[in-house]
Design a protein around this motif. Structure first.
Motif, mmCIF file in Angstrom:
data_model
loop_
_atom_site.group_PDB
_atom_site.id
_atom_site.type_symbol
_atom_site.label_atom_id
_atom_site.label_comp_id
_atom_site.label_asym_id
_atom_site.label_seq_id
_atom_site.Cartn_x
_atom_site.Cartn_y
_atom_site.Cartn_z
ATOM 1 N N LEU A 250 0.778 -1.175 -0.047
ATOM 2 C CA LEU A 250 0.025 0.054 0.089
ATOM 3 C C LEU A 250 1.011 1.300 -0.015
ATOM 4 O O LEU A 250 1.916 1.336 0.742
ATOM 5 N N GLU B 71 -3.296 4.632 -2.019
ATOM 6 C CA GLU B 71 -4.164 4.981 -1.089
ATOM 7 C C GLU B 71 -4.093 6.569 -1.036
ATOM 8 O O GLU B 71 -3.328 7.309 -1.650
ATOM 9 N N CYS C 29 -6.558 6.763 4.237
ATOM 10 C CA CYS C 29 -5.975 6.580 5.685
ATOM 11 C C CYS C 29 -6.519 7.698 6.356
ATOM 12 O O CYS C 29 -6.553 8.733 5.951
ATOM 13 N N SER D 224 -7.956 2.922 -0.943
ATOM 14 C CA SER D 224 -7.942 2.961 0.410
ATOM 15 C C SER D 224 -7.692 4.370 0.782
ATOM 16 O O SER D 224 -7.011 5.088 0.205
#
Length: 253
Positions: free
Chosen positions: A140, A161, A219, A217
């Protein structure tokens, strides 16, 4: 869309973040491996709670820099960096095995994360570590980084991400924490921006220009004072708009 957060960053009597609360919100946990934060008990507890709640466990690897919380660049030789990363993944994998789960991905932390956006040699050291330990692990990182580009060429499974609460430069990199406005604080504003990220729409860079950040994704940092409120706002906003939340690296390989 996946929501990830940095966990297990307490150490001894020093407590940072609310792992319990965040693990009821996020779908993936970037667990510290002891090099920038986290002691053995803190790490084990975070992994056990993640396993209980079906949250994917990832190794958040770092420079060996407890004093600086992994936020200082270290000009470490590539071979040594590879060994350090293997060591960290292996330590976390031991706790995952005891908890009945597994490490599913690798995400660098702090200064290492930012360095391997452009530092080809250190990016290669991390890729070598993942390939040597388990080429089935996902990785990632920041879209367009050396880390992800080299990992993809090496045949690793790559995921991109975005950051809920960090400001971006016009080039799509993160504004340094030393700069004013680098960290966002308004939960409602952050949640709205995350909805745009999830929809593939442009967001505003620090200079006011619009950029696109493609990501699987998002964060939400666990070490800010409003971390839980921000994570809840992001989750609620995405779910209310019909976005399904799920780990990007689910299940056993």
């Amino acid at each position: 869309m996946d929501l990830n957060s940095d966990l297990a960053e307490s150490f001894g009597r020093w407590e940072l973040g609310d792992d319990e609360a965040l693990l009821s919100i996020v779908t993936s946990a970037n667990v510290a491996c002891g090099f920038h934060a986290g002691d053995s008990s803190v790490i084990r507890r975070a992994v056990e709670r993640a396993a209980e709640r079906g949250v994917a466990v990832g190794a958040q690897v770092s420079y060996r820099d407890l004093a600086g919380f992994g936020r200082r660049f270290v000009d470490v030789p590539p071979g040594e960096l590879t060994d350090d990363v293997i060591y960290q993944i292996g330590a976390l994998a031991g706790f995952a095995k005891v908890a009945g789960t597994e490490v599913r991905y690798v995400k660098p932390h702090g200064a290492l994360y930012n360095a391997i956006v452009t530092h080809a040699e250190q990016a290669a050291a991390l890729v070598n570590a993942v390939r040597a330990y388990d080429p089935g692990l996902a990785v990632l990182g920041l879209p367009g980084s050396q880390w992800l580009e080299q990992a993809e060429r090496a045949g690793l499974t790559v995921h991109r991400e975005a950051f809920a609460d960090r400001a971006y430069t016009p080039q799509g990199t993160l504004v340094s924490r030393r700069e004013p406005g680098a960290v966002l604080h308004d939960p409602a504003e952050i949640a709205e921006r995350c909805l745009r990220l999830a929809a593939g729409e442009p967001i505003r860079a620090v200079d006011g220009s619009e950029i696109r950040v493609e990501a699987e994704s998002i964060c939400v940092h666990g070490d800010s004072p409003a971390a839980v409120a921000i994570a809840e706002a992001v989750r609620d906003r995405l779910v209310a708009d019909g976005v399904r939340l799920a780990p990007f690296a689910p299940g056993a390989r």
